[in-house]
Scaffold this motif. Structure first.
Motif, PDB file in Angstrom:
ATOM      1  N   TYR A   1      20.626  51.936 114.915  1.00 18.10           N
ATOM      2  CA  TYR A   1      22.022  51.754 114.317  1.00 18.10           C
ATOM      3  C   TYR A   1      22.188  50.819 113.110  1.00 18.10           C
ATOM      4  O   TYR A   1      21.918  49.573 113.459  1.00 18.10           O
ATOM      5  N   ALA A   2      21.975  51.463 111.970  1.00 18.08           N
ATOM      6  CA  ALA A   2      22.525  50.761 110.606  1.00 18.08           C
ATOM      7  C   ALA A   2      21.828  49.377 110.331  1.00 18.08           C
ATOM      8  O   ALA A   2      22.203  48.501 110.161  1.00 18.08           O
ATOM      9  N   GLN A   3      20.459  49.261 111.137  1.00 19.06           N
ATOM     10  CA  GLN A   3      19.707  48.141 110.887  1.00 19.06           C
ATOM     11  C   GLN A   3      20.287  46.715 111.390  1.00 19.06           C
ATOM     12  O   GLN A   3      20.097  45.785 110.672  1.00 19.06           O
ATOM     13  N   VAL A   4      21.188  47.005 112.603  1.00 17.89           N
ATOM     14  CA  VAL A   4      21.951  45.716 112.938  1.00 17.89           C
ATOM     15  C   VAL A   4      20.976  44.804 113.453  1.00 17.89           C
ATOM     16  O   VAL A   4      20.137  44.949 114.003  1.00 17.89           O
ATOM     17  N   ASN A   5      21.192  43.323 113.092  1.00 17.85           N
ATOM     18  CA  ASN A   5      20.381  42.492 113.334  1.00 17.85           C
ATOM     19  C   ASN A   5      20.984  41.492 114.696  1.00 17.85           C
ATOM     20  O   ASN A   5      22.103  41.313 114.637  1.00 17.85           O
ATOM     21  N   ALA A   6      20.087  41.060 115.388  1.00 19.46           N
ATOM     22  CA  ALA A   6      20.452  39.889 116.681  1.00 19.46           C
ATOM     23  C   ALA A   6      19.438  38.994 116.563  1.00 19.46           C
ATOM     24  O   ALA A   6      18.374  38.899 115.782  1.00 19.46           O
ATOM     25  N   GLY A   7      19.645  37.709 117.127  1.00 18.37           N
ATOM     26  CA  GLY A   7      18.833  36.701 117.181  1.00 18.37           C
ATOM     27  C   GLY A   7      18.649  35.768 118.387  1.00 18.37           C
ATOM     28  O   GLY A   7      19.671  35.936 119.386  1.00 18.37           O
ATOM     29  N   ALA A   8      17.590  35.047 118.440  1.00 19.02           N
ATOM     30  CA  ALA A   8      17.485  34.248 119.618  1.00 19.02           C
ATOM     31  C   ALA A   8      16.855  33.088 119.441  1.00 19.02           C
ATOM     32  O   ALA A   8      16.060  32.850 118.256  1.00 19.02           O
ATOM     33  N   VAL A   9      17.313  31.815 119.870  1.00 19.56           N
ATOM     34  CA  VAL A   9      16.742  30.582 119.685  1.00 19.56           C
ATOM     35  C   VAL A   9      16.396  30.027 121.385  1.00 19.56           C
ATOM     36  O   VAL A   9      17.025  30.109 122.124  1.00 19.56           O
ATOM     37  N   ILE A  10      15.165  29.968 121.285  1.00 25.24           N
ATOM     38  CA  ILE A  10      14.698  29.932 122.743  1.00 25.24           C
ATOM     39  C   ILE A  10      14.387  28.362 123.122  1.00 25.24           C
ATOM     40  O   ILE A  10      13.553  27.436 122.118  1.00 25.24           O
ATOM     41  N   GLY A  11      14.982  27.562 124.084  1.00 22.18           N
ATOM     42  CA  GLY A  11      14.450  26.358 124.452  1.00 22.18           C
ATOM     43  C   GLY A  11      13.724  26.270 125.669  1.00 22.18           C
ATOM     44  O   GLY A  11      13.090  27.352 126.208  1.00 22.18           O
ATOM     45  N   PRO A  12      13.280  25.077 126.184  1.00 22.92           N
ATOM     46  CA  PRO A  12      12.339  24.915 127.389  1.00 22.92           C
ATOM     47  C   PRO A  12      12.851  25.541 128.648  1.00 22.92           C
ATOM     48  O   PRO A  12      12.116  26.125 129.472  1.00 22.92           O
ATOM     49  N   SER A  13      14.121  25.413 128.651  1.00 21.28           N
ATOM     50  CA  SER A  13      14.638  26.123 130.154  1.00 21.28           C
ATOM     51  C   SER A  13      15.838  27.245 130.136  1.00 21.28           C
ATOM     52  O   SER A  13      15.978  27.895 130.896  1.00 21.28           O
TER      53      SER A  13
ATOM     54  N   ALA B   1      26.801  38.235 105.329  1.00 30.26           N
ATOM     55  CA  ALA B   1      25.739  38.692 104.549  1.00 30.26           C
ATOM     56  C   ALA B   1      25.179  40.153 105.217  1.00 30.26           C
ATOM     57  O   ALA B   1      24.861  40.437 106.120  1.00 30.26           O
ATOM     58  N   MET B   2      25.365  40.998 103.989  1.00 31.89           N
ATOM     59  CA  MET B   2      24.791  42.389 104.182  1.00 31.89           C
ATOM     60  C   MET B   2      24.285  42.611 102.967  1.00 31.89           C
ATOM     61  O   MET B   2      24.769  42.143 101.833  1.00 31.89           O
ATOM     62  N   PRO B   3      23.434  43.708 102.938  1.00 28.51           N
ATOM     63  CA  PRO B   3      22.836  44.206 101.691  1.00 28.51           C
ATOM     64  C   PRO B   3      23.853  44.579 100.431  1.00 28.51           C
ATOM     65  O   PRO B   3      23.514  44.455  99.533  1.00 28.51           O
ATOM     66  N   LEU B   4      24.901  45.331 101.175  1.00 26.10           N
ATOM     67  CA  LEU B   4      25.959  45.580 100.326  1.00 26.10           C
ATOM     68  C   LEU B   4      27.342  45.120 100.992  1.00 26.10           C
ATOM     69  O   LEU B   4      27.560  45.352 102.007  1.00 26.10           O
ATOM     70  N   PRO B   5      28.006  43.874 100.122  1.00 22.85           N
ATOM     71  CA  PRO B   5      29.047  43.352 100.555  1.00 22.85           C
ATOM     72  C   PRO B   5      29.941  44.352 101.338  1.00 22.85           C
ATOM     73  O   PRO B   5      30.428  45.484 100.616  1.00 22.85           O
ATOM     74  N   TYR B   6      30.829  44.132 102.558  1.00 27.38           N
ATOM     75  CA  TYR B   6      31.474  45.223 103.262  1.00 27.38           C
ATOM     76  C   TYR B   6      32.520  44.346 103.865  1.00 27.38           C
ATOM     77  O   TYR B   6      32.123  43.339 104.625  1.00 27.38           O
TER      78      TYR B   6
ATOM     79  N   GLY C   1      26.941  46.928  89.948  1.00 28.22           N
ATOM     80  CA  GLY C   1      25.929  45.965  89.758  1.00 28.22           C
ATOM     81  C   GLY C   1      24.979  46.095  91.128  1.00 28.22           C
ATOM     82  O   GLY C   1      24.115  45.109  91.532  1.00 28.22           O
ATOM     83  N   LYS C   2      25.300  46.901  92.020  1.00 30.55           N
ATOM     84  CA  LYS C   2      24.291  47.081  93.151  1.00 30.55           C
ATOM     85  C   LYS C   2      23.753  48.256  93.424  1.00 30.55           C
ATOM     86  O   LYS C   2      24.331  49.270  92.805  1.00 30.55           O
ATOM     87  N   SER C   3      22.603  48.363  94.017  1.00 33.51           N
ATOM     88  CA  SER C   3      22.002  49.718  94.355  1.00 33.51           C
ATOM     89  C   SER C   3      22.680  50.305  95.691  1.00 33.51           C
ATOM     90  O   SER C   3      22.987  49.626  96.488  1.00 33.51           O
ATOM     91  N   ARG C   4      22.480  51.669  95.786  1.00 31.94           N
ATOM     92  CA  ARG C   4      23.044  52.335  97.249  1.00 31.94           C
ATOM     93  C   ARG C   4      21.975  51.725  98.152  1.00 31.94           C
ATOM     94  O   ARG C   4      21.000  51.758  98.020  1.00 31.94           O
ATOM     95  N   VAL C   5      22.589  51.552  99.374  1.00 33.71           N
ATOM     96  CA  VAL C   5      21.798  51.231 100.714  1.00 33.71           C
ATOM     97  C   VAL C   5      21.778  52.222 101.819  1.00 33.71           C
ATOM     98  O   VAL C   5      22.851  52.564 102.003  1.00 33.71           O
TER      99      VAL C   5
END
Ligand SMILES: [Zn+2]
Length: 260
Positions: A19-31, A167-172, A249-253
């Motif tokens: 799906y639309a190259q959607v991103n998630a993230g994670a930061v891992i701690g010791p516990s 932040a997206m490749p094409l502001p939306y 000023g942008k290209s199609r994504v």
């Protein structure tokens, strides 16, 4: 199904192939770990959970929703032991539009039958919220524009920003505001970042950040100019139909789906 990248020590990003190259993230701690967004499909949320809990051997204690849209927040229910953090408006929108849209989606798509809306329990609207994860400090900040409820998560020590759809490749803009988005992009440009994990698309690297910010602001400014010019025309809609992405000023994504 999902692409995983290790961005810094104990910092990961996950990108959907579906799906639309959607991103998630994670930061891992010791516990325990912090998850930032959940991706769109239940099996993707579960794949992230399996990686964090089975391979890295820590539970997800907090889930941060950058905003209320389905591809960022519908997977909350797959992290039942965690506390969800977001902007108060995100909570409100999930509770109203989110519930309604999920109900509609369920009718047409069996994969969502086990999805439930889980509302953020912890919210912040002004200033910043800090969260310590092992040796890392996360700073949550309001970055409105794409949507009024969008928050970003900065990993202070690594200068990595999970920006949500600010932040997206094409502001939306979806339930957002153009002036807010311009101010947010300016703010992002001043954070002294190594990487921006966009809500969708590739990671923006340090050397690309300046032009990323400049080009996205120029694109929004060009759209505004075109709209102003159109207002002086007899047939504004026809004038605007002729204005293409490239002339702003942008290209199609190319993305795998819309309605991000
Ligand atoms: Zn999105």
């Amino acid at each position: 199904m999902i692409q995983r990248e290790r961005i810094a020590d104990n910092v990961y990003s996950f990108q959907s192939d579906i799906y639309a190259q959607v991103n998630a993230g994670a930061v891992i701690g010791p516990s325990w770990a912090v998850l930032i967004d959940t991706l769109a499909m239940p099996e993707e949320s579960l794949a992230i959970r399996e990686f964090i809990e089975q391979e890295l051997n820590v539970p997800v204690r907090y889930v941060i929703n950058t905003h209320s849209h389905a591809d960022h927040a519908w997977g909350n229910c797959f992290f039942p032991g965690s506390v969800v953090i977001a902007h108060p408006l995100c909570r409100e929108r999930l509770n109203t539009d989110g519930r309604k849209f999920l109900e509609e989606t369920r009718h047409g798509n069996l994969s969502f039958r086990n999805v439930k809306i889980v509302l953020p329990e912890m919210t912040f609207d002004e200033g910043e919220l800090n969260l310590r994860v092992g040796k890392k400090t996360l700073t949550l900040m309001h970055l409105p524009g794409h949507s009024a409820d969008n928050v970003g998560v900065l990993v202070e020590e690594d200068r990595v920003l999970f920006a949500g759809d600010a932040a997206m490749p094409l502001p939306y803009i979806v339930e957002g505001d153009m002036d807010d988005l311009v101010n947010t992009l300016k703010r992002i440009g001043k954070l002294g970042l190594e990487n921006i994990v966009q809500g969708h698309g590739d990671i923006v690297l340090r050397g690309e950040i300046e032009s990323f910010v400049r080009d996205n602001i120029a694109y929004l400014t060009n759209i505004r100019k075109a709209v102003r010019r159109s207002a002086k025309r007899k047939y504004p809609q026809e004038f605007l139909d002729e204005v293409g992405v490239e002339s702003c000023g942008k290209s199609r994504v190319l993305m795998t789906a819309i309605n991000a």
